[in-house]
Each structure stands twice: as structure tokens, then as C-alpha cells.
Design a protein around this motif. Structure first.
Motif, PDB file in Angstrom:
ATOM      1  N   LEU A   1       0.853  -1.187   0.000  1.00 46.90           N
ATOM      2  CA  LEU A   1       0.000   0.000   0.000  1.00 46.90           C
ATOM      3  C   LEU A   1       0.889   1.237   0.000  1.00 46.90           C
ATOM      4  O   LEU A   1       1.792   1.362   0.834  1.00 46.90           O
ATOM      5  CB  LEU A   1      -0.894  -0.001   1.242  1.00 46.90           C
ATOM      6  N   VAL A   2       0.639   2.156  -0.925  1.00 45.68           N
ATOM      7  CA  VAL A   2       1.426   3.380  -1.009  1.00 45.68           C
ATOM      8  C   VAL A   2       0.568   4.553  -0.535  1.00 45.68           C
ATOM      9  O   VAL A   2      -0.531   4.782  -1.049  1.00 45.68           O
ATOM     10  CB  VAL A   2       1.930   3.641  -2.437  1.00 45.68           C
ATOM     11  N   ILE A   3       1.062   5.260   0.477  1.00 46.74           N
ATOM     12  CA  ILE A   3       0.356   6.405   1.049  1.00 46.74           C
ATOM     13  C   ILE A   3       1.059   7.678   0.595  1.00 46.74           C
ATOM     14  O   ILE A   3       2.199   7.941   0.990  1.00 46.74           O
ATOM     15  CB  ILE A   3       0.331   6.323   2.588  1.00 46.74           C
ATOM     16  N   PHE A   4       0.391   8.439  -0.251  1.00 49.25           N
ATOM     17  CA  PHE A   4       0.929   9.706  -0.741  1.00 49.25           C
ATOM     18  C   PHE A   4       0.430  10.839   0.143  1.00 49.25           C
ATOM     19  O   PHE A   4      -0.740  10.856   0.529  1.00 49.25           O
ATOM     20  CB  PHE A   4       0.506   9.962  -2.187  1.00 49.25           C
ATOM     21  N   GLU A   5       1.322  11.786   0.428  1.00 47.64           N
ATOM     22  CA  GLU A   5       0.926  12.944   1.216  1.00 47.64           C
ATOM     23  C   GLU A   5       1.217  14.213   0.430  1.00 47.64           C
ATOM     24  O   GLU A   5       2.247  14.343  -0.225  1.00 47.64           O
ATOM     25  CB  GLU A   5       1.646  12.994   2.556  1.00 47.64           C
ATOM     26  N   GLY A   6       0.293  15.154   0.507  1.00 49.42           N
ATOM     27  CA  GLY A   6       0.407  16.437  -0.180  1.00 49.42           C
ATOM     28  C   GLY A   6      -0.972  17.050  -0.268  1.00 49.42           C
ATOM     29  O   GLY A   6      -1.964  16.432   0.136  1.00 49.42           O
TER      30      GLY A   6
ATOM     31  N   LEU B 189      -3.632  10.428  -0.044  1.00 45.81           N
ATOM     32  CA  LEU B 189      -4.167   9.615  -1.135  1.00 45.81           C
ATOM     33  C   LEU B 189      -3.530   8.238  -1.037  1.00 45.81           C
ATOM     34  O   LEU B 189      -2.303   8.110  -0.996  1.00 45.81           O
ATOM     35  CB  LEU B 189      -3.832  10.249  -2.489  1.00 45.81           C
ATOM     36  N   LEU B 190      -4.351   7.203  -0.984  1.00 44.36           N
ATOM     37  CA  LEU B 190      -3.851   5.839  -0.871  1.00 44.36           C
ATOM     38  C   LEU B 190      -4.005   5.127  -2.202  1.00 44.36           C
ATOM     39  O   LEU B 190      -5.086   5.139  -2.805  1.00 44.36           O
ATOM     40  CB  LEU B 190      -4.618   5.071   0.207  1.00 44.36           C
ATOM     41  N   ALA B 191      -2.918   4.543  -2.676  1.00 44.35           N
ATOM     42  CA  ALA B 191      -2.927   3.788  -3.929  1.00 44.35           C
ATOM     43  C   ALA B 191      -2.754   2.307  -3.612  1.00 44.35           C
ATOM     44  O   ALA B 191      -1.824   1.922  -2.897  1.00 44.35           O
ATOM     45  CB  ALA B 191      -1.813   4.275  -4.848  1.00 44.35           C
ATOM     46  N   TRP B 192      -3.634   1.490  -4.187  1.00 44.56           N
ATOM     47  CA  TRP B 192      -3.678   0.055  -3.890  1.00 44.56           C
ATOM     48  C   TRP B 192      -3.286  -0.739  -5.134  1.00 44.56           C
ATOM     49  O   TRP B 192      -4.130  -1.032  -5.981  1.00 44.56           O
ATOM     50  CB  TRP B 192      -5.086  -0.339  -3.450  1.00 44.56           C
ATOM     51  N   PRO B 193      -2.016  -1.108  -5.286  1.00 45.27           N
ATOM     52  CA  PRO B 193      -1.596  -1.928  -6.433  1.00 45.27           C
ATOM     53  C   PRO B 193      -1.747  -3.414  -6.121  1.00 45.27           C
ATOM     54  O   PRO B 193      -0.860  -4.051  -5.565  1.00 45.27           O
ATOM     55  CB  PRO B 193      -0.120  -1.548  -6.604  1.00 45.27           C
TER      56      PRO B 193
ATOM     57  N   SER C 237       0.741  17.023  -6.893  1.00 44.58           N
ATOM     58  CA  SER C 237       0.655  17.580  -5.533  1.00 44.58           C
ATOM     59  C   SER C 237       1.430  16.774  -4.495  1.00 44.58           C
ATOM     60  O   SER C 237       1.489  17.153  -3.331  1.00 44.58           O
ATOM     61  CB  SER C 237      -0.812  17.662  -5.107  1.00 44.58           C
ATOM     62  N   ILE C 238       2.050  15.668  -4.898  1.00 49.08           N
ATOM     63  CA  ILE C 238       2.736  14.790  -3.945  1.00 49.08           C
ATOM     64  C   ILE C 238       3.958  15.478  -3.343  1.00 49.08           C
ATOM     65  O   ILE C 238       4.790  16.040  -4.051  1.00 49.08           O
ATOM     66  CB  ILE C 238       3.168  13.477  -4.633  1.00 49.08           C
ATOM     67  N   GLU C 239       4.039  15.428  -2.020  1.00 51.31           N
ATOM     68  CA  GLU C 239       5.205  15.946  -1.316  1.00 51.31           C
ATOM     69  C   GLU C 239       6.050  14.826  -0.721  1.00 51.31           C
ATOM     70  O   GLU C 239       7.265  14.945  -0.609  1.00 51.31           O
ATOM     71  CB  GLU C 239       4.756  16.903  -0.212  1.00 51.31           C
TER      72      GLU C 239
END
Length: 213
Positions: free
Chosen positions: A64-69, A109-113, A147-149
């Protein structure tokens, strides 16, 4: 937070506790709520059909990848499933501030691959996983990608139970074998169809059996 390394049993096959990384804990029964692959190595005297089920029942693996921004606050939905036939490799995305209103700011934003993409990524470094998923995000949602930080990875080795053809019938037989070893009760999402509600129900059922036994 203490790892269980072994089920402890008497010579007659009755559970008497567990061996952990912190030593032995004695008890008259054990409820196992861990994924089935993690249960297999905890006991060496499974019946043949039990051992075969535990070896062959699988879960999907996913980082699970958690993007912050400053993600889009104007979105009107909390998540979306992406079309694999259109070439998207991220299975779905979720916006935490929409899924859990008031719980967090519009920054996650959570990305589920999942599926084959998740299997490809799971053994890579965090940096490689983030790069690969970010590249997919640029195609899927360019505004969010810009927008990803920062980003982080949470590896899930047992995400969703996979009921391949014939496996649910084998699961029912495995559940029917409860009682060997005596004092071991089975719980966990895979025992009740893979849903959160099923996981909760399985715990209640195991507790009721223990009390009644």
C-alpha cells in the motif's frame, strides 16, 4: 506485539499454551486469528488435509502506497476502482478525508496496487515501489501526482484471501477439523469469506466455542 513461534501441546495433542519471542505463555486453549500461512509452521503434527489446506490457501500480496500532499479537496467521492482493460495497473485509490470525514485533512491519497502488479512490487525497495506507483499515478490522476510531497509504503503480505476454484469447499473441511489439536480454535477473515464483518464474526464464534467447551 509479541511473536508466537509455536503451539505448545501435551503428548495427547491438547493445547497447553504458546511459545513466543518473550517465553512461554500457558493456557487451556488458543484462538488463532492469524492468516492461515502463518499458522502452518506453529504446529508440526497437523492432519494431512489440514496441512495441505494451510500450505495451499493463499492471500494476495500488496504494498500500500500512502501519498501525502495537498490532494484535491474538491473531489466528491472517497475512492475509485480503475479499469485494468484500459491499462491501469493501480487497482483502486482512496481519499482518506472523504472516506473518513473529519478524521484528517485533505492531504492523503492511498494507492492500492493489487493483483499481478502488487506481486511484482512487494519484494522491491520502498523507493522502487514509490517510483513505480507514482509513474502509474501520473497517468491515472495527473493532478494528484503533481501535488505529492512525500510517500510511504506499508507492505501487506496477507491482504485478501484468495478463494480459488474448489478452495472454499476445502476451507469448510478445514473448519470442520477444528478440535485437532484439541483446544485450538480458528478465527480470522479467511474463515468467514474474507470480509471485515466475517473477521469479527469469526472471533465471536471462536470465543463462544471456547466458553461452551
Amino acid at each position: 506485539g509479541t511473536a508466537v513461534t509455536k503451539l505448545l501441546c501435551e503428548s495427547d495433542g491438547t493445547v497447553r499454551g504458546v511459545q513466543t519471542s518473550d517465553g512461554e505463555f500457558e493456557g487451556s486453549a488458543v484462538i488463532s486469528a492469524i492468516p492461515s500461512p502463518a499458522l502452518l509452521p506453529l504446529y508440526s503434527d497437523w492432519k494431512t488435509e489440514q496441512a495441505e489446506f494451510l500450505r495451499e490457501f493463499v492471500f494476495s500480496k500488496m504494498p500500500l502506497v500512502i501519498f501525502e500532499g495537498p490532494v484535491r479537496d474538491a473531489v466528491t467521492y472517497w475512492g475509485g476502482v480503475l479499469d485494468r482493460l484500459a491499462g491501469h495497473r493501480i487497482s483502486f485509490m482512496t481519499y482518506s478525508h472523504k472516506k473518513y470525514p473529519g478524521a484528517c485533512r485533505a492531504r492523503y491519497l492511498l494507492a492500492w496496487p493489487m493483483g499481478s502488479f502488487g506481486e511484482e512490487l512487494i519484494e522491491l525497495s520502498d523507493e522502487e515501489i514509490i517510483d513505480a506507483v507514482t509513474e502509474e499515478l501520473r497517468d491515472t490522476s495527473p493532478a494528484d501526482a503533481e501535488s505529492i510531497e512525500s510517500a510511504s509504503v506499508v507492505r501487506h503480505l496477507h491482504t485478501y484471501p484468495q478463494y480459488k476454484q474448489g478452495m472454499f469447499e476445502r476451507l469448510l473441511r478445514f473448519k470442520a477439523s477444528e478440535g485437532w489439536p484439541a483446544g485450538l480454535y480458528l478465527a480470522g477473515d479467511y474463515t468467514e469469506g474474507g470480509l471485515i464483518e466475517g473477521a469479527a464474526q469469526s472471533g465471536y464464534k471462536a470465543a463462544r466455542k471456547l466458553i461452551a467447551g
